[in-house]
Design a protein around this motif. Structure first.
Motif, PDB file in Angstrom:
ATOM      1  N   PRO A 118       0.818  -1.224   0.000  1.00 25.05           N
ATOM      2  CA  PRO A 118       0.000   0.000   0.000  1.00 25.05           C
ATOM      3  C   PRO A 118       0.847   1.267   0.000  1.00 25.05           C
ATOM      4  CG  PRO A 118      -0.924  -1.595   1.512  1.00 25.05           C
ATOM      5  CD  PRO A 118       0.378  -2.164   1.051  1.00 25.05           C
ATOM      6  N   GLY A 119       1.970   1.247   0.701  1.00 28.26           N
ATOM      7  CA  GLY A 119       2.845   2.416   0.724  1.00 28.26           C
ATOM      8  C   GLY A 119       3.448   2.708  -0.636  1.00 28.26           C
ATOM      9  N   ILE A 120       3.878   1.658  -1.330  1.00 32.34           N
ATOM     10  CA  ILE A 120       4.448   1.821  -2.666  1.00 32.34           C
ATOM     11  C   ILE A 120       3.398   2.382  -3.625  1.00 32.34           C
ATOM     12  CG2 ILE A 120       5.346   0.583  -4.669  1.00 32.34           C
ATOM     13  CD1 ILE A 120       7.409   0.845  -2.535  1.00 32.34           C
ATOM     14  N   LEU A 121       2.188   1.849  -3.571  1.00 28.77           N
ATOM     15  CA  LEU A 121       1.120   2.308  -4.465  1.00 28.77           C
ATOM     16  C   LEU A 121       0.737   3.753  -4.162  1.00 28.77           C
ATOM     17  CD1 LEU A 121      -1.163  -0.875  -4.494  1.00 28.77           C
ATOM     18  CD2 LEU A 121       0.457  -0.117  -6.259  1.00 28.77           C
ATOM     19  N   ALA A 122       0.713   4.131  -2.883  1.00 29.35           N
ATOM     20  CA  ALA A 122       0.399   5.510  -2.514  1.00 29.35           C
ATOM     21  C   ALA A 122       1.480   6.465  -3.013  1.00 29.35           C
ATOM     22  CB  ALA A 122       0.249   5.627  -0.998  1.00 29.35           C
ATOM     23  N   ALA A 123       2.742   6.035  -2.892  1.00 33.18           N
ATOM     24  CA  ALA A 123       3.842   6.869  -3.390  1.00 33.18           C
ATOM     25  C   ALA A 123       3.753   7.051  -4.894  1.00 33.18           C
ATOM     26  CB  ALA A 123       5.181   6.239  -3.002  1.00 33.18           C
ATOM     27  N   ALA A 124       3.418   5.968  -5.607  1.00 36.01           N
ATOM     28  CA  ALA A 124       3.292   6.045  -7.059  1.00 36.01           C
ATOM     29  C   ALA A 124       2.157   6.984  -7.462  1.00 36.01           C
ATOM     30  CB  ALA A 124       3.062   4.655  -7.642  1.00 36.01           C
ATOM     31  N   ALA A 125       1.045   6.949  -6.718  1.00 39.83           N
ATOM     32  CA  ALA A 125      -0.081   7.838  -7.018  1.00 39.83           C
ATOM     33  C   ALA A 125       0.318   9.292  -6.814  1.00 39.83           C
ATOM     34  CB  ALA A 125      -1.274   7.481  -6.138  1.00 39.83           C
ATOM     35  N   GLY A 126       1.044   9.576  -5.744  1.00 37.14           N
ATOM     36  CA  GLY A 126       1.510  10.941  -5.507  1.00 37.14           C
ATOM     37  C   GLY A 126       2.457  11.416  -6.596  1.00 37.14           C
ATOM     38  N   LEU A 127       3.361  10.542  -7.016  1.00 37.95           N
ATOM     39  CA  LEU A 127       4.294  10.898  -8.079  1.00 37.95           C
ATOM     40  C   LEU A 127       3.577  11.107  -9.405  1.00 37.95           C
ATOM     41  CD1 LEU A 127       7.247   8.489  -7.225  1.00 37.95           C
ATOM     42  CD2 LEU A 127       7.262  10.985  -7.077  1.00 37.95           C
ATOM     43  N   ALA A 128       2.510  10.349  -9.643  1.00 36.95           N
ATOM     44  CA  ALA A 128       1.750  10.507 -10.886  1.00 36.95           C
ATOM     45  C   ALA A 128       1.103  11.885 -10.951  1.00 36.95           C
ATOM     46  CB  ALA A 128       0.687   9.417 -10.996  1.00 36.95           C
ATOM     47  N   ILE A 129       0.693  12.402  -9.800  1.00 43.06           N
ATOM     48  CA  ILE A 129       0.115  13.753  -9.777  1.00 43.06           C
ATOM     49  C   ILE A 129       1.189  14.787 -10.105  1.00 43.06           C
ATOM     50  CG2 ILE A 129      -0.926  15.505  -8.287  1.00 43.06           C
ATOM     51  CD1 ILE A 129      -2.353  13.204  -6.836  1.00 43.06           C
ATOM     52  N   LEU A 130       2.380  14.610  -9.506  1.00 39.16           N
ATOM     53  CA  LEU A 130       3.486  15.521  -9.812  1.00 39.16           C
ATOM     54  C   LEU A 130       3.919  15.413 -11.264  1.00 39.16           C
ATOM     55  CD1 LEU A 130       5.849  15.291  -6.689  1.00 39.16           C
ATOM     56  CD2 LEU A 130       4.635  17.312  -7.502  1.00 39.16           C
ATOM     57  N   LEU A 131       3.822  14.218 -11.793  1.00 42.62           N
ATOM     58  CA  LEU A 131       4.275  13.950 -13.156  1.00 42.62           C
ATOM     59  C   LEU A 131       3.621  12.660 -13.661  1.00 42.62           C
ATOM     60  CD1 LEU A 131       6.327  14.739 -15.377  1.00 42.62           C
ATOM     61  CD2 LEU A 131       7.980  13.267 -14.266  1.00 42.62           C
TER      62      LEU A 131
END
Length: 299
Positions: free
Chosen positions: A202-215
């Motif tokens: 879940p932490g990895i997926l949350a980080a990926a979602a945040g990064l997708a918003i940035l880029l």
């Protein structure tokens, strides 16, 4: 949601600079995720999250797709996926500012080749001199793997621009991204799933979602707003700041310390990028790139 009047109060150059910061911050923050799931895994997760967001906020214009559009749209998506994997693999091995500078050779070369003036070839040459100062090959300790991956991203960026110029009159804005980003995610999946399997949480997926918003989500939205109120030439000149911003964020976020010669190298790349935009003209809607950007793919 902010009103158009509120958005109009923000200078267009500020929107463009905010897009640059978002792109480079997203790249810098991706390094931690790369350590967990690899460059391919990071690209796959980030593009997949971005694809979901674009599909939610924009309906894919499938009814407008003609048979002749399909190869170009697929090419754009595949290129975007490969550029993302290549760039993330590059920053796994070399400093962020260096990777951005090498990647920047792609659009500079395309601009020079499309120009009717031989003098335009000066600017990619100047940028290449800057890259040599950044990589310092005379020390004999260059990271060839990182340079090759950044070179792949540069070639991909050049192909991206060429393809988007061909189809920019048919699909523009976020609707185009709802067609190409899913293809990019599938492309990255071929490399990313084997790297990421067994490491997802879940932490990895949350980080990926945040990064997708940035880029890629936030930068493309900001770039579209900026391009509505400034010329493509002015926008492209501001985009030349990307290598410098990458260098600075590499120092702040990743604690990468460049030498004096490497600072000079970045300066040469920025000057080359800004000079390449001089004498340009405002592009017509038929020449605008999908996503509203004149330069950026998704690094």
């Amino acid at each position: 949601m902010s009103s158009p009047r509120a958005g109009a109060a923000v200078p267009p150059w500020a929107l463009a600079v905010a897009a640059i910061l978002s792109v480079q911050l997203g790249s810098a923050l991706s390094v931690d995720l790369i350590r967990e799931v690899g460059a391919g895994g990071t690209a796959w997760l980030r593009l997949s999250m971005g694809a979901v967001i674009f599909l939610i906020i924009a309906r894919p214009p499938l009814s407008r797709v003609r048979r002749s559009d399909v190869p170009v749209l697929l090419g754009l998506g595949i290129t975007t996926g490969l550029v993302t994997v290549g760039f993330l693999a590059a920053i796994e091995h070399i400093p962020l500012g260096t990777a951005v500078a090498i990647e920047f050779l792609g659009p500079l070369t395309v601009a020079a080749l499309q120009s009717r003036s031989l003098r335009a070839l000066i600017w990619p040459g100047l940028a290449l001199c800057g890259v040599l100062l950044l990589t310092e090959p005379w020390h004999g300790a260059i990271n060839l793997t990182g340079i090759l991956f950044a070179g792949l991203a540069a070639v991909g960026w050049g192909v991206y621009i060429t393809l988007t110029q061909r189809i920019g009159d048919r699909f523009t804005g976020i609707s185009a991204l709802s067609l190409t980003i899913p293809v990019a995610a599938v492309t990255a999946a071929a490399i990313g799933i084997p790297q990421a399997v067994g490491h997802l949480s879940p932490g990895i997926l949350a980080a990926a979602a945040g990064l997708a918003i940035l880029l890629p989500v936030l930068p493309f939205a900001l770039e579209m707003l900026a391009l509505r109120r400034m010329t493509a030439t002015a926008f492209g000149t501001l985009m030349a700041l990307e290598p410098a911003v990458g260098l600075v964020l590499g120092m702040i976020v990743l604690h990468q310390q460049p030498s004096s010669l490497q600072f000079l190298g970045i300066l040469l790349v920025v000057l080359a990028g800004a000079a390449a935009q001089r004498g340009g003209r405002r592009r017509s809607p038929a020449e605008q790139l999908p996503g509203g950007s004149t330069l950026d793919p998704i690094p």
